[in-house]
Write an enzyme that holds these catalytic residues in place. Structure first.
Site, PDB file in Angstrom:
ATOM      1  N   SER A 159       0.834  -1.195   0.000  1.00  0.00           N
ATOM      2  CA  SER A 159       0.000   0.000   0.000  1.00  0.00           C
ATOM      3  C   SER A 159       0.878   1.258   0.000  1.00  0.00           C
ATOM      4  O   SER A 159       1.681   1.440  -0.907  1.00  0.00           O
ATOM      5  CB  SER A 159      -0.963  -0.041   1.190  1.00  0.00           C
ATOM      6  OG  SER A 159      -1.957   0.949   1.077  1.00  0.00           O
ATOM      7  N   ASP A 243      -9.362  -6.456  -3.183  1.00  0.00           N
ATOM      8  CA  ASP A 243      -8.921  -5.291  -2.399  1.00  0.00           C
ATOM      9  C   ASP A 243     -10.068  -4.291  -2.276  1.00  0.00           C
ATOM     10  O   ASP A 243     -10.575  -3.785  -3.273  1.00  0.00           O
ATOM     11  CB  ASP A 243      -7.725  -4.632  -3.095  1.00  0.00           C
ATOM     12  CG  ASP A 243      -6.997  -3.632  -2.203  1.00  0.00           C
ATOM     13  OD1 ASP A 243      -7.669  -2.933  -1.425  1.00  0.00           O
ATOM     14  OD2 ASP A 243      -5.765  -3.540  -2.299  1.00  0.00           O
ATOM     15  N   HIS A 275      -7.159  -6.140   0.886  1.00  0.00           N
ATOM     16  CA  HIS A 275      -6.063  -5.185   1.006  1.00  0.00           C
ATOM     17  C   HIS A 275      -5.004  -5.649   2.008  1.00  0.00           C
ATOM     18  O   HIS A 275      -3.806  -5.533   1.737  1.00  0.00           O
ATOM     19  CB  HIS A 275      -6.603  -3.821   1.426  1.00  0.00           C
ATOM     20  CG  HIS A 275      -5.585  -2.724   1.334  1.00  0.00           C
ATOM     21  ND1 HIS A 275      -5.035  -2.322   0.134  1.00  0.00           N
ATOM     22  CD2 HIS A 275      -4.995  -1.952   2.297  1.00  0.00           C
ATOM     23  CE1 HIS A 275      -4.160  -1.349   0.355  1.00  0.00           C
ATOM     24  NE2 HIS A 275      -4.113  -1.114   1.648  1.00  0.00           N
TER      25      HIS A 275
END
Length: 320
Positions: A159, A243, A275
């Site tokens: 991320s 995600d 995610h």
């Protein structure tokens, strides 16, 4: 009546301006979340809780901020790579220890975990410029260590950490052997329009068609899509197709951009990956993809491109 409508218009305009002003002023608090709601900033555990051998490492960034990190050694005789791990935007490095424990077990590697400024025990306040300094300090520390193979330092970013890692890899082609990106966004500019849809008319990345009037006031754009095309090292893209925060299309766009100028790119997706749990839902196939990538691009190891694609394809067929 006209006066009332005029007053209403001015009022609505004032609210909009005030709202945008608040977003501009508080944007770092939206991007960086060092403390999860209901939890303390302090580390809930240390690597010792998971019986991992580690040392506390204190660093100074280029602008003088004092940073905390953990160097977690696999074993005194470890000949594997050292993974420089960059976390997501929320929580601290202690919240990633279970993942790191499994990573060390499966990949036979050392791991260096950096607390960004303002996170964990590190001083300062987070910003794009500051965290870029922090990442460089961590890499410079690893590059001068005598107890690891400095030719095999691999960046792993998830991320936000992927955005951090991409910048660091681009800036250090001679110090970083390879880059692994997991569930990373194209840019914070693009994410702003996803998280707050009304902003897409004012803020957007290189793929946006809006006027982008407020791009200039965004202090942490993290434009990964613009950076990844300049990374020269091999890149592995790990994408969770479920995600719920970063659209999986962002990972595909990053890959497509990178592969235009870099033949050593690999893309592996995981149908049930979300995610934060792609590493769990991906199971053995997740770790196998990383291991094959590391084996292929470790120094003095000959290319096994066909083998990589073949083994991942076999895993796909077995999983299907």
């Amino acid at each position: 009546m006209a006066g009332w409508l005029k007053a209403l218009a001015y009022g609505a305009g004032g609210v909009a301006v005030a709202g945008l002003a608040a977003l501009v002023a508080l944007q770092e608090r939206l991007v960086y979340v060092p403390v999860l709601p209901g939890l303390a900033r302090a580390y809930p555990i240390t690597p010792a809780r998971l019986r991992l051998a580690y040392e506390d490492v204190w660093l100074r960034s280029a602008d003088g901020v004092r940073l905390h990190s953990w160097f977690i050694r696999h074993s005194p005789t470890c000949r594997g790579p050292t993974i420089l791990f960059f976390q997501e935007n929320a929580g601290n490095i202690a919240h990633r220890l279970e993942f790191v424990r499994l990573m060390m077990q499966r990949l036979q590697c050392n791991v260096f975990m950096l607390s960004y400024r303002g996170y964990g025990e590190s001083e300062g306040y987070p910003s794009q410029k500051g965290i870029t300094y922090d990442a460089q300090a961590a890499l410079d520390h690893l590059a001068q260590r005598k107890d690891i193979d400095t030719s095999c330092i691999v960046i792993f970013g998830r991320s936000l950490g992927g955005a951090v890692g991409a910048v660091l890899a681009k800036n250090n082609p001679d110090k970083v052997a390879a880059l692994i990106l997991e569930n990373t966004f194209t840019s914070i500019l693009d994410m702003a329009g996803i998280m707050l849809p009304f902003l897409r008319w004012f803020i957007g990345g290189s793929t946006s068609k809006g006027p982008k009037l407020l791009n200039c006031v965004v202090r942490s754009p993290w434009s990964t899509l613009d950076i990844v095309g300049e990374v020269k090292q091999p890149i592995l893209f790990l994408s969770g197709l479920q995600d719920e925060l970063v659209p999986p299309s962002h990972m595909k766009m990053l890959y497509d951009k990178a592969v235009e100028h870099n033949r050593n790119c690999r893309f592996v997706d995981f149908p049930s990956g979300m995610h934060m749990d792609t590493w769990m839902s991906g199971g053995d196939r997740y770790w196998r993809a990383i291991q094959l990538f590391l084996d292929q691009y470790a120094p003095e190891v000959q290319s096994r491109d066909a083998s990589f694609k073949s083994e991942i394809s076999e895993d796909d067929e077995a999983g299907g």
